[in-house]
Enzyme design. Structure first.
Site, short mmCIF file in Angstrom:
data_model
loop_
_atom_site.label_atom_id
_atom_site.label_comp_id
_atom_site.label_asym_id
_atom_site.label_seq_id
_atom_site.Cartn_x
_atom_site.Cartn_y
_atom_site.Cartn_z
N ARG A 52 0.93 -1.29 -0.05
CA ARG A 52 0.15 -0.15 0.02
C ARG A 52 0.94 1.30 0.08
NH1 ARG A 52 -4.65 0.75 4.48
NH2 ARG A 52 -2.86 1.15 5.82
N ARG A 105 10.60 18.59 -8.47
CA ARG A 105 11.66 18.09 -9.25
C ARG A 105 12.98 18.84 -8.60
NH1 ARG A 105 10.13 20.62 -15.08
NH2 ARG A 105 9.68 22.45 -13.42
N LYS A 151 -2.50 7.22 1.19
CA LYS A 151 -2.58 7.34 2.53
C LYS A 151 -1.27 8.53 2.45
CE LYS A 151 -1.84 5.03 6.99
NZ LYS A 151 -3.07 5.75 7.72
N GLU A 184 -16.10 6.95 6.16
CA GLU A 184 -15.09 6.21 7.15
C GLU A 184 -15.07 6.96 8.29
OE1 GLU A 184 -11.08 5.42 5.65
OE2 GLU A 184 -11.14 7.26 4.61
#
Ligand code: PMP
Length: 290
Positions: A52, A105, A151, A184
């Site tokens: 993940r 960058r 995440k 959630e």
């Protein structure tokens, strides 16, 4: 002895574990992370957490300068060197040191940080009596803008919802999608049980695809429940037989009231208790040894 913190291949005492103020993880929340746990020298679902992490990094076009195998080894080595049998592991990858502009960058390469610490378990009372939670007005980030499946280090969306709950005297908040479906909680996934069905919102709505969530869904199937990812409304929450939250830190925690509306009997539900027990058993046997 306080545990040592891994930063880019070196170990530092907690007080010396520092990163640059020019790191874009700090300046912009530009980075990704994982929260992992180990139980009695077994890291629970390490591969899933590393996968993940790399998926989140890929989602923000962040190159991690270690292979997955090397990252796994770095986590295990940090745990070993800290002699922690039961630990909470925070694995962080930031965009690294850049200048004050946004341009990634200009960053010289990602920073990798591994913090291992003793776990602060939620009070036992919470698991015995269940949680009373509240819904909050701040919706979860829309997936088209910043997908909650990433995440990322930018948790302000969740922190705002947490503040709304705390302001009302509650420890945890249920967040909705911008269209008003259940998403959630601020740091946990949510489930309901209705008749023989175990239901949790689908990831495409814009939630974190929790690793505890996946384990509990598997356990549910084994227990013969009709496990479904389905869209849920406030009405579904209020009329559920049982409800609970899942997360690496919280594990499985029963919910007994939502906005002062009693869920089911107002006690942790029978099926929830079974799932909590089976999940505990899983953490004792399933893991990467160190
Ligand atoms: N949702 C959010 C927003 C989270 O931050 C987390 C992790 N703390 C979870 C759900 C649960 O995911 P996991 O079971 O993988 O810890």
């Amino acid at each position: 002895m306080s545990p040592k913190v891994y930063i880019n291949g070196e170990y530092f005492d907690k007080k010396d574990a520092k990163i640059s103020v020019f790191d874009h993880g700090l300046l912009y929340g530009d980075g990704v992370f994982e929260g992992i746990r180990s139980y009695n020298r077994l890291v629970f679902k390490l591969k899933e957490h590393i996968d993940r992490l790399y998926e989140s990094a890929h989602g923000i076009m962040l190159k991690i300068n270690l292979s997955k195998k090397e990252m796994e080894k770095a986590v295990i080595d940090t745990l070993k060197s800290n002699k922690l049998d039961d630990a909470y592991i925070r694995l962080i990858v930031t965009r690294g040191v850049g200048d004050l502009g946004l341009d990634p960058r200009k960053c010289k390469g990602s920073s990798i940080i591994i913090i291992t610490d003793k776990i602060q378990l939620y009070p036992e009372k919470m698991y015995k009596e269940g949680l009373s939670i509240i819904t909050v007005p701040t919706p979860r980030n829309i997936p088209e803008a910043l997908n909650p499946q990433i995440k990322s280090l930018n948790y302000l969306n969740n922190i705002l919802a947490k503040i709304e709950a705390l302001n009302c005297g509650y420890e945890e908040a249920i967040m909705f999608t911008a269209s008003g479906y259940v998403a959630e909680c601020t740091g946990d996934n949510i489930f309901i049980i209705k008749d023989n069905a175990l239901i949790t919102p689908p990831a495409y709505l814009g939630i974190l695809k929790g690793i505890t969530r996946a384990s509990v869904m598997q356990i549910g199937k084994k227990l013969g429940l009709d496990v479904k990812e389905d869209v849920l409304t406030r009405h579904n929450l209020f009329t559920a037989d049982e409800s609970f939250l899942t997360g690496t830190a919280a594990e499985v925690v029963p919910v007994v009231s939502i906005e002062k509306r009693i869920v089911g009997t107002g006690q942790p539900g029978k099926t929830t208790l079974k799932l909590m027990k089976e999940f505990k058993n899983l953490t004792k046997t399933d893991g990467t040894k160190y």
